[in-house]
Design an enzyme around this catalytic site. Structure first.
Site, PDB file in Angstrom:
ATOM      1  N   ASP A  68       0.889  -1.166   0.000  1.00  0.00           N
ATOM      2  CA  ASP A  68       0.000   0.000   0.000  1.00  0.00           C
ATOM      3  C   ASP A  68       0.922   1.209   0.000  1.00  0.00           C
ATOM      4  OD1 ASP A  68      -1.579   2.166   0.662  1.00  0.00           O
ATOM      5  OD2 ASP A  68      -2.244   1.363   2.603  1.00  0.00           O
TER       6      ASP A  68
ATOM      7  N   LYS B  81       2.680  11.340  -3.602  1.00  0.00           N
ATOM      8  CA  LYS B  81       1.636  10.604  -4.322  1.00  0.00           C
ATOM      9  C   LYS B  81       0.671  11.553  -5.035  1.00  0.00           C
ATOM     10  CE  LYS B  81      -1.749   6.966  -3.352  1.00  0.00           C
ATOM     11  NZ  LYS B  81      -2.220   6.053  -2.277  1.00  0.00           N
TER      12      LYS B  81
ATOM     13  N   GLU C  33      -7.259   0.693  -4.449  1.00  0.00           N
ATOM     14  CA  GLU C  33      -7.278   0.561  -2.983  1.00  0.00           C
ATOM     15  C   GLU C  33      -8.615   0.030  -2.455  1.00  0.00           C
ATOM     16  OE1 GLU C  33      -5.893   4.457  -1.879  1.00  0.00           O
ATOM     17  OE2 GLU C  33      -3.900   4.010  -2.661  1.00  0.00           O
TER      18      GLU C  33
ATOM     19  N   ASP D 163     -12.566   5.837   2.901  1.00  0.00           N
ATOM     20  CA  ASP D 163     -11.128   5.831   3.214  1.00  0.00           C
ATOM     21  C   ASP D 163     -10.674   7.233   3.608  1.00  0.00           C
ATOM     22  OD1 ASP D 163      -8.349   5.783   3.219  1.00  0.00           O
ATOM     23  OD2 ASP D 163      -8.163   4.610   1.379  1.00  0.00           O
TER      24      ASP D 163
END
Ligand code: ADP
Ligand code: MG
Length: 577
Positions: free
Chosen positions: A6, A67, A144, A167
């Protein structure tokens, strides 16, 4: 062997399947690694916690949240050089590769990496490239939310299901609506905010601490970079503590100095205060939630479940607001900051053709709590059950609550610990009891208050500690409580069965204090204090307390909300007197 990674905006994690079981690979004491890269003053490259720690002092020498830039034609500077976002991500992946190789004692080349569902093709491509630069063969890039669904074993269910994956991480928020049918997982819609997460909560709390500090001492700690860095770190620790306890003491010795004299920060923050600081941000996630449902062409009634991912979903207010908004209890059994990596490892095992068991989680099969007395229609009703650890909570876990004595001159409280779901305490199983005495009020004329902490360890031992907030005296006991190893599917099944039972049970429905009702419970405690302390006739207040208690016992959300509001008005009027 193929591993799962992850690669998160703020934290990354590695997992693998060992003997058929998906496990997270920790390094030293760290289960997850900050996704931060830095150059030290000596020019050495650092990745992870050391880089995260130097960020505030040397932001130009540190790169975080790379990211967010994946797939963009941009270069970031670090020291003398510039790098692509894929280069920086490769440094993070290389460190993770080093850690897992040290763990298994052999080279590990093959990997499955996760990306957000909304990632563009360019961002996916950049992630693949980062993996290759780090020396991996990238077997697959998966979404994800898909990984989270795999961790929950949802692909193994025969029936068609619609699941929302909510999330809330460190720097981003995503919600995805996924459809599962005969093992096929499809993302139907995805929404979110790439600039919202736990970092913002830390920021809000740090600002709040700074403003308070300035009011007390006339010095603004934000003007000193070192002090601000310490405040941010203290705020994050306090935030995390408040996920399991109602108060936290924030102490920073010698935060700044004034005319050569050291000034200390020492202040208590309550969960309610923190919740007030972040409520609007959490509210914003609900709008995204509705937008995602809307994009998928669905009503909330069509959803079968909501699963919680991302470290910030551990905040009780988040759970409460999502549950209130949707009428669905979000599932949290798999550690929310580990679920995505575990799912990536499951995908890896499927690709490798390895045999695979479903993840088992250790949970409390029954709620754990203690006996309290409640006011009803102006009378004190003993033998009420106050839940501290709700059933199906993953263990190990620590939770605490504060309870007030009934009168200012009360000097002892009996702590009776029960296991079960019945709102009448003595109808549950008594696990143990003790007395905490010689209580002292924190504030003269107010009833003493006791913090009760439940610590449920991995061996099924429940450690209970009671601390008198006035005197600091502590009493503790350890008892054996039930614990179970279940799959997330079993847990969901049990929950549905219990909910159905409670509905049939009618009046006694919705036992105890689920997180949904914690705010109301807190308010009740305050109202009871106001009632005891008031010199004048408080029939209206006593009745409002009783009505709210009835609403709570019936789990009637609308009634709880209306009664909470009228009770707040009454308390304000009284406190203004
Ligand atoms: P990412 O956004 O990289 O996927 P995570 O899902 O690991 O990151 O979330 C990290 C965030 O979760 C951080 O802001 C961290 O402070 C927060 N967090 C972790 N544990 C808790 C907790 N118990 N209570 C509140 N926030 C938490
Ligand atoms: Mg994440």
């Amino acid at each position: 062997m193929i591993i799962g990674i992850d690669l998160g905006t703020t934290f990354s994690a590695i997992a693998m399947v060992r003997d058929g079981l998906p496990v997270l690979i920790a390094h030293a004491d760290e289960r997850i690694m900050p996704s931060v890269v830095g150059l030290t003053a000596q020019g050495a490259l650092v990745v992870g916690t050391p880089a995260r720690n130097q960020y505030v002092f040397a932001p130009e020498q540190t790169i975080r949240s790379i990211k967010r830039q994946m797939g963009q034609e941009t270069r970031v500077a670090l020291g003398e050089q510039t790098y692509t976002p894929a280069d920086i991500s490769a440094l993070i992946l290389r460190e993770l590769k080093r850690r897992i190789e040290a763990h298994v004692g052999q080279p590990v080349d093959r990997v499955v990496i996760t990306v957000p569902a909304y990632f563009s093709d360019a961002a996916r491509q950049a992630t693949r490239e980062a993996g290759e630069l780090a020396g991996f063969v990238v077997e697959r890039i998966i979404n994800e939310p898909t990984a989270a669904a795999l961790a929950y074993g949802l692909d193994q269910r025969a029936e068609q299901q619609l699941v929302a994956v909510y999330d809330l991480g460190g720097g981003t928020f995503d919600v995805s609506i996924i459809e599962l049918d005969a093992g096929v997982i499809e993302v139907r819609a995805s929404h979110g905010n790439t600039q919202l997460g736990g970092d913002d909560f830390d920021q809000r709390l740090a600002e709040y601490l700074a403003v308070g500090f300035e009011a007390d001492h006339g010095v603004d700690p934000r003007s000193d970079i070192r002090a601000w860095a310490r405040l941010l770190r203290a705020a994050e620790h306090a935030k995390i503590a408040l996920s399991s306890q109602p108060f936290v003491q924030v102490r920073e010795e010698y935060l700044v100095s004034q005319a050569g004299a050291p000034l200390h920060l020492d202040r208590e923050i309550s969960r309610a205060e923190f919740e007030g600081l972040i409520a609007d941000l959490v509210e914003g996630t609900l709008e995204s939630f509705d937008a995602a449902l809307n994009d998928a062409g669905l009503n909330v009634e069509a959803l079968d479940r909501i699963i919680f991912v991302g470290g910030s979903t551990r905040i009780p207010l988040v759970w409460q607001m999502v549950a209130d908004h949707t009428g669905i209890e979000p599932e949290t059994e798999i550690n929310p900051d580990e679920a995505v990596a575990l799912g990536a490892a499951i995908q890896a095992a499927i690709i490798a053709g390895e045999p695979l068991d479903t993840i088992l989680v250790d949970v409390t099969p029954h709620s754990l709590g203690m006996e309290i007395a409640n006011w009803e229609f102006g009378h004190l009703v003993p033998d009420c059950y106050s839940v501290i650890i709700p059933r199906n909570t993953t263990i190990p876990t620590t939770r605490s609550e504060v309870y007030s004595a009934i009168t200012p001159d009360q000097t002892a409280i009996a702590i009776k610990i029960y296991q079960g779901e019945h709102p009448v305490a003595s109808q549950n199983m008594l696990l143990g009891e003790f007395l905490i005495d010689h209580l002292r009020p924190e504030v003269a004329g107010q009833p003493p208050r006791v913090t009760v902490q439940f610590d449920f360890d991995i061996n099924g031992i429940l450690h209970v500690a009671a601390v008198d907030r006035g005197s600091g005296k502590e009493c503790r006991i350890s008892v054996k409580a039930a614990h179970a190893q279940l799959t997330p599917a079993d847990i969901a099944h049990n929950r549905a069965a219990l909910d159905a039972l409670e509905l049939e049970g009618g009046d006694d429905a919705s036992a105890g204090a689920g997180p949904v009702n914690l705010e109301a419970q807190g308010l009740l405690a305050r109202a009871r204090r106001a009632l005891i302390n008031s010199q004048s006739d408080q029939t209206a207040l006593a009745e409002a307390i009783a009505t709210l208690e009835v609403a709570l016992r019936h789990g009637d959300h609308d009634a709880i909300e209306t009664n909470v509001e009228s009770l707040i008005d009454l308390i304000y009027d009284l406190e203004d007197e």
